[in-house]
Structures are given as C-alpha cells and as structure tokens.
Design an enzyme around this catalytic site. Structure first.
Site, PDB file in Angstrom:
ATOM      1  N   ASP A   1      -5.318   2.980   2.504  1.00 42.65           N
ATOM      2  CA  ASP A   1      -6.192   1.986   3.132  1.00 42.65           C
ATOM      3  C   ASP A   1      -6.243   2.236   4.631  1.00 42.65           C
ATOM      4  O   ASP A   1      -5.196   2.431   5.279  1.00 42.65           O
ATOM      5  CB  ASP A   1      -5.695   0.569   2.858  1.00 42.65           C
ATOM      6  CG  ASP A   1      -6.013   0.100   1.439  1.00 42.65           C
ATOM      7  OD1 ASP A   1      -6.582   0.900   0.666  1.00 42.65           O
ATOM      8  OD2 ASP A   1      -5.678  -1.049   1.118  1.00 42.65           O
TER       9      ASP A   1
ATOM     10  N   ASP B   1       0.854  -1.186   0.000  1.00 45.89           N
ATOM     11  CA  ASP B   1       0.000   0.000   0.000  1.00 45.89           C
ATOM     12  C   ASP B   1       0.890   1.236   0.000  1.00 45.89           C
ATOM     13  O   ASP B   1       2.029   1.198   0.475  1.00 45.89           O
ATOM     14  CB  ASP B   1      -0.888   0.039   1.243  1.00 45.89           C
ATOM     15  CG  ASP B   1      -1.907  -1.085   1.282  1.00 45.89           C
ATOM     16  OD1 ASP B   1      -2.339  -1.535   0.208  1.00 45.89           O
ATOM     17  OD2 ASP B   1      -2.272  -1.511   2.400  1.00 45.89           O
TER      18      ASP B   1
ATOM     19  N   ASP C   1      -1.306  -2.075  -4.581  1.00 43.59           N
ATOM     20  CA  ASP C   1      -2.591  -2.224  -3.887  1.00 43.59           C
ATOM     21  C   ASP C   1      -3.132  -0.844  -3.546  1.00 43.59           C
ATOM     22  O   ASP C   1      -3.059   0.060  -4.370  1.00 43.59           O
ATOM     23  CB  ASP C   1      -2.411  -3.124  -2.660  1.00 43.59           C
ATOM     24  CG  ASP C   1      -3.729  -3.745  -2.175  1.00 43.59           C
ATOM     25  OD1 ASP C   1      -4.791  -3.457  -2.761  1.00 43.59           O
ATOM     26  OD2 ASP C   1      -3.688  -4.518  -1.205  1.00 43.59           O
TER      27      ASP C   1
ATOM     28  N   ARG D   1     -13.026   1.992  -5.478  1.00 41.03           N
ATOM     29  CA  ARG D   1     -12.752   2.266  -4.063  1.00 41.03           C
ATOM     30  C   ARG D   1     -12.444   3.742  -3.822  1.00 41.03           C
ATOM     31  O   ARG D   1     -11.331   4.122  -3.471  1.00 41.03           O
ATOM     32  CB  ARG D   1     -11.601   1.400  -3.543  1.00 41.03           C
ATOM     33  CG  ARG D   1     -11.855  -0.083  -3.676  1.00 41.03           C
ATOM     34  CD  ARG D   1     -10.728  -0.909  -3.070  1.00 41.03           C
ATOM     35  NE  ARG D   1     -10.994  -2.342  -3.226  1.00 41.03           N
ATOM     36  CZ  ARG D   1     -10.182  -3.318  -2.801  1.00 41.03           C
ATOM     37  NH1 ARG D   1      -9.053  -3.004  -2.189  1.00 41.03           N
ATOM     38  NH2 ARG D   1     -10.497  -4.582  -2.978  1.00 41.03           N
TER      39      ARG D   1
END
Length: 320
Positions: free
Chosen positions: A159, A132, A155, A212
C-alpha cells in the site's frame, strides 16, 4: 456503468496514432526485453534509488535484530536469513537495502516506510501479516519493491499513500490474497496526494489475487505495464478520483473485469489502455487522457508476458 465489451486486440495505425495524441503519452523506443534485475520506472527519477549503496552488510535472523537494523539511522544493507516471526509494523528508515537470502520469510508482520526515502526491498516472502506487508506513506520517496512474494495476509500487500512518490513495484508475485496493492488511501486526501503518488507497476504476477492490482486515487501518471493477471475475480486495475493510469502491454487471463473507472464510492479517474492481451477475459473500461511517462522502459510483447512473468516473478527467482 462498466462496459463488458472486448477491446480489439489489434488497432489500426491511424487509431493508435489518434489515441496517443489524445492521451499525450510518450511511447518508449527502448527495445522490448524483460528487465529482471535492474531498476525501471518512477524510482529512477528524483535522483534515483540506491538503497544502502556500498554500506556495510548486516545479516539478521531474529525479529529483534531485524527491528534494530531496519530502524538504524545509518545507511546499510540488511540480509534476512531464515524465517523471522514477528507482529505489527516494523519501521524502515532511509538508505536501506533489504535483501532476502534463499528462502527468507517475514511471517506475521510488515514493513512501514513512513516519511523516509531511498529504500530497496528484494527477494523476501511475506506471509500472514496482520496489517500491511509493506506500507509506504507520509511523503516517502524513491522506493523499489522487487522480486518479493506476498501471500495470505490481512490487508494490503503493498500500500502506497499519503503523499508518497517515485516508487517502482516490480517482479512480485501475489497469491492466495484479497487486497493486493492500494495507491492512495482516501477520497478526501487530495491536498496531500495530488501531484504525487507516481508509481510504476511492472512484471508483477497477480496470481488469483482478488482486487487492487492496483486501485489508484489521484496519482498521474501511474504506469501499469507487462504484468500477468490470472483469475482475478474482483478486478484488475481501478482508476479513481482523478487519477491517470496507463495500462500497457499486460496479459489478462480469466479476468472478467481487467480494468475500469471508479470503484465503490470513489469517482472515476482516467485510464488509457493499449496493446494488452486478453484470454477468456472481459474487455475493460478506459477513458480520458493520461500524462506522459518521463522515463525510458523496455516493453515486452503482451502475448509473451505470461511466460516471462511466471518464469521471473517472486522471491527466489534472482540471486542477490
């Protein structure tokens, strides 16, 4: 089943009043204005977010120096200069302000804020990360992620998960990337996440990124306002697993699926949408009520968000 019908762009006063009452929401009375250089949202709560405050400043130009500075137990202001090539996830401890000098880039790695608090990350470009770019987890609180650019990573760009809380994600640009911002990592993590994962996303530029923006589990209320969505082919916002998301004053351009309930195998949350602007986009799917927003915030007219955000979002748009 998702609806594809367009939501009305203008609501009658009676309809608006009924929607607000049913949703138990507090409409901000703060004058509408862009807020490009000060903190707004959930990170102002719980005592506020000050990062390193007035602590000494360290300038880093190498991966080893950056790793050492981020991992220090002392409050500090860390300035990143040039391009730092690294791999994996670098641990960020509490009471840090991390600022990018002009053109500062983190290439190949990301930042992990795990169980720590009071961290500010601003004016950095993250690219080609192999996990991430920024991971906020394990009850981390009071985090402000602002005016960064994220591109071409593996990714998530940002997050937030595992009981983290009181976070603001503002004025960032995500482009040439798939999975942008996950909030809540697993359908089975209700015991840790319920009552937490309160995050504000505002004035971000989701520039052709796929999905997302954010994808939300459990958090309520999550506040998504004044963001510019352009050509997001997957979807904009997803509310799942009993989350409550307010989607307010955003600009959706060429986005077939601006927002919806449920995603993949995750059951639906609730989502209230108001005062959004649609150009060549679907209408979105909303339903249910969302808890009240407890803080004041400046709200720009949705029709002006495209010009405001493209002018101000991302690294290199502020002086720090």
């Amino acid at each position: 089943m998702r609806t594809t019908s367009r939501r009305p762009k203008t609501l009658l006063a009676a309809t608006t009043a009924a929607l607000l009452a049913a949703s138990a929401l507090t409409l901000s009375t703060t004058p509408a204005a862009a807020a490009p250089n000060y903190l707004v949202g959930w990170a102002t709560q719980n005592g506020g977010t000050t990062g390193g405050g007035n602590a000494p400043t360290t300038t880093v130009t190498s991966a080893s120096a950056l790793t050492s500075a981020l991992g220090s137990g002392s409050a500090s202001i860390i300035r990143v200069s040039g391009t730092i090539n690294c791999s994996g996830m670098l641990r960020v401890r509490s009471n840090k302000t991390i600022l990018g000098n002009s053109g500062a880039t983190i290439a190949g790695c990301g930042f992990n804020i795990s169980g720590d608090r009071n961290v500010i990350i601003r004016n950095l470009t993250f690219r080609n990360w192999n996990d991430d770019a920024i991971n906020v987890q394990e009850y981390a609180t009071n985090i402000w992620i602002d005016h960064n650019t994220f591109t071409s990573g593996y990714d998530g760009a940002v997050d937030i998960k595992r009981g983290s809380d009181f976070v603001t994600v503002s004025w960032n640009r995500v482009h040439s990337h798939d999975k942008s911002m996950l909030l809540g990592h697993s359908d089975s993590n209700a015991s840790q996440d319920t009552g937490r994962l309160r995050v504000t996303y505002h004035h971000n530029h989701f520039d052709g990124s796929n999905q997302r923006h954010p994808r939300v589990r459990f958090g309520n209320p999550v506040h998504v306002f004044n963001n510019y969505y352009r050509a997001n082919r997957g979807y904009g916002v997803a509310s799942t697993m009993n989350a409550g998301v307010l989607v307010e004053g955003n600009y959706f351009e060429s986005v077939p699926d601006p927002y919806h309930l449920g995603e993949g195998s995750s059951g639906p949350g609730t989502l209230v949408a108001r005062n959004n602007h649609f150009v060549n986009s679907g209408g979105g799917q909303a339903g249910g009520s969302v808890r009240s927003i407890p803080y004041p915030y400046p709200l720009d007219a949705a029709s002006s968000v495209k010009s405001i955000v493209t002018a101000g979002a991302g690294a290199g748009k502020i002086s720090v």
